[in-house]
Design a protein around this motif. Structure first.
Motif, PDB file in Angstrom:
ATOM      1  N   MET A  94       0.841  -1.163   0.000  1.00 24.42           N
ATOM      2  CA  MET A  94       0.000   0.000   0.000  1.00 24.42           C
ATOM      3  C   MET A  94       0.892   1.234   0.000  1.00 24.42           C
ATOM      4  O   MET A  94       1.875   1.313   0.701  1.00 24.42           O
ATOM      5  N   SER A  95       0.566   2.225  -0.803  1.00 20.11           N
ATOM      6  CA  SER A  95       1.373   3.425  -0.887  1.00 20.11           C
ATOM      7  C   SER A  95       0.930   4.435   0.154  1.00 20.11           C
ATOM      8  O   SER A  95      -0.154   4.362   0.704  1.00 20.11           O
ATOM      9  N   ASN A  96       1.787   5.396   0.410  1.00 23.31           N
ATOM     10  CA  ASN A  96       1.489   6.456   1.361  1.00 23.31           C
ATOM     11  C   ASN A  96       0.754   7.557   0.628  1.00 23.31           C
ATOM     12  O   ASN A  96       1.311   8.232  -0.222  1.00 23.31           O
ATOM     13  N   GLU A  97      -0.516   7.758   0.967  1.00 25.01           N
ATOM     14  CA  GLU A  97      -1.352   8.718   0.251  1.00 25.01           C
ATOM     15  C   GLU A  97      -0.801  10.142   0.322  1.00 25.01           C
ATOM     16  O   GLU A  97      -0.914  10.902  -0.628  1.00 25.01           O
ATOM     17  N   SER A  98      -0.185  10.519   1.443  1.00 21.63           N
ATOM     18  CA  SER A  98       0.289  11.890   1.589  1.00 21.63           C
ATOM     19  C   SER A  98       1.481  12.192   0.683  1.00 21.63           C
ATOM     20  O   SER A  98       1.767  13.351   0.433  1.00 21.63           O
ATOM     21  N   SER A  99       2.152  11.161   0.159  1.00 23.39           N
ATOM     22  CA  SER A  99       3.287  11.401  -0.729  1.00 23.39           C
ATOM     23  C   SER A  99       2.873  11.413  -2.193  1.00 23.39           C
ATOM     24  O   SER A  99       3.682  11.694  -3.064  1.00 23.39           O
ATOM     25  N   MET A 100       1.606  11.120  -2.480  1.00 22.68           N
ATOM     26  CA  MET A 100       1.117  11.132  -3.859  1.00 22.68           C
ATOM     27  C   MET A 100       0.770  12.552  -4.286  1.00 22.68           C
ATOM     28  O   MET A 100       0.259  13.326  -3.498  1.00 22.68           O
ATOM     29  N   SER A 101       1.028  12.840  -5.552  1.00 23.43           N
ATOM     30  CA  SER A 101       0.558  14.108  -6.096  1.00 23.43           C
ATOM     31  C   SER A 101      -0.949  14.006  -6.287  1.00 23.43           C
ATOM     32  O   SER A 101      -1.531  12.920  -6.239  1.00 23.43           O
ATOM     33  N   GLU A 102      -1.588  15.146  -6.515  1.00 21.20           N
ATOM     34  CA  GLU A 102      -3.031  15.138  -6.728  1.00 21.20           C
ATOM     35  C   GLU A 102      -3.395  14.299  -7.955  1.00 21.20           C
ATOM     36  O   GLU A 102      -4.359  13.532  -7.933  1.00 21.20           O
ATOM     37  N   ALA A 103      -2.604  14.411  -9.006  1.00 22.37           N
ATOM     38  CA  ALA A 103      -2.862  13.626 -10.219  1.00 22.37           C
ATOM     39  C   ALA A 103      -2.716  12.135  -9.941  1.00 22.37           C
ATOM     40  O   ALA A 103      -3.523  11.327 -10.417  1.00 22.37           O
ATOM     41  N   GLU A 104      -1.685  11.743  -9.179  1.00 21.80           N
ATOM     42  CA  GLU A 104      -1.492  10.337  -8.835  1.00 21.80           C
ATOM     43  C   GLU A 104      -2.649   9.827  -7.976  1.00 21.80           C
ATOM     44  O   GLU A 104      -3.130   8.702  -8.169  1.00 21.80           O
ATOM     45  N   LEU A 105      -3.098  10.646  -7.050  1.00 22.12           N
ATOM     46  CA  LEU A 105      -4.206  10.286  -6.186  1.00 22.12           C
ATOM     47  C   LEU A 105      -5.478  10.081  -7.008  1.00 22.12           C
ATOM     48  O   LEU A 105      -6.168   9.070  -6.866  1.00 22.12           O
ATOM     49  N   ASN A 106      -5.767  11.017  -7.904  1.00 23.12           N
ATOM     50  CA  ASN A 106      -6.947  10.890  -8.762  1.00 23.12           C
ATOM     51  C   ASN A 106      -6.853   9.675  -9.678  1.00 23.12           C
ATOM     52  O   ASN A 106      -7.835   8.982  -9.902  1.00 23.12           O
ATOM     53  N   ASN A 107      -5.661   9.404 -10.194  1.00 21.13           N
ATOM     54  CA  ASN A 107      -5.458   8.226 -11.050  1.00 21.13           C
ATOM     55  C   ASN A 107      -5.696   6.944 -10.260  1.00 21.13           C
ATOM     56  O   ASN A 107      -6.352   6.018 -10.742  1.00 21.13           O
ATOM     57  N   ARG A 108      -5.171   6.874  -9.052  1.00 22.11           N
ATOM     58  CA  ARG A 108      -5.361   5.684  -8.212  1.00 22.11           C
ATOM     59  C   ARG A 108      -6.844   5.485  -7.895  1.00 22.11           C
ATOM     60  O   ARG A 108      -7.335   4.354  -7.896  1.00 22.11           O
ATOM     61  N   ILE A 109      -7.559   6.569  -7.646  1.00 20.89           N
ATOM     62  CA  ILE A 109      -8.996   6.481  -7.386  1.00 20.89           C
ATOM     63  C   ILE A 109      -9.719   5.934  -8.611  1.00 20.89           C
ATOM     64  O   ILE A 109     -10.575   5.049  -8.497  1.00 20.89           O
ATOM     65  N   ARG A 110      -9.367   6.419  -9.805  1.00 20.36           N
ATOM     66  CA  ARG A 110      -9.988   5.900 -11.038  1.00 20.36           C
ATOM     67  C   ARG A 110      -9.705   4.407 -11.214  1.00 20.36           C
ATOM     68  O   ARG A 110     -10.586   3.642 -11.610  1.00 20.36           O
ATOM     69  N   ILE A 111      -8.487   3.991 -10.921  1.00 19.85           N
ATOM     70  CA  ILE A 111      -8.129   2.577 -11.028  1.00 19.85           C
ATOM     71  C   ILE A 111      -8.958   1.749 -10.055  1.00 19.85           C
ATOM     72  O   ILE A 111      -9.482   0.691 -10.416  1.00 19.85           O
TER      73      ILE A 111
END
Length: 71
Positions: free
Chosen positions: A1-18
């Protein structure tokens, strides 16, 4: 599991879409599955994906509330 606070907003949105796509696929698999073992396995995976989706969505929402307004 990745650390959400280290993700960029784009990475976070991409992970949510996945995750949303994974959940959709798991629901389709569950509808087609036969056998108690398959159904239990899919249910476990679906639960895990939903938990991660909820966690990431909360992180995204918290970021958007704390971010300065865009001009």
């Amino acid at each position: 599991m990745s650390n959400e606070s280290s993700m960029s907003e784009a990475e976070l949105n991409n992970r949510i879409r996945i995750l949303e796509d994974n959940i959709r696929q798991l629901i389709e698999q569950a509808a087609a599955a036969s056998g108690e073992q398959n159904e239990a396995r899919i249910a476990d995976r679906l639960s895990q994906q939903n938990e991660e989706l909820e966690r990431l969505t909360k992180e995204r929402d918290a970021r958007s509330k704390s971010a300065p307004p865009k001009k």
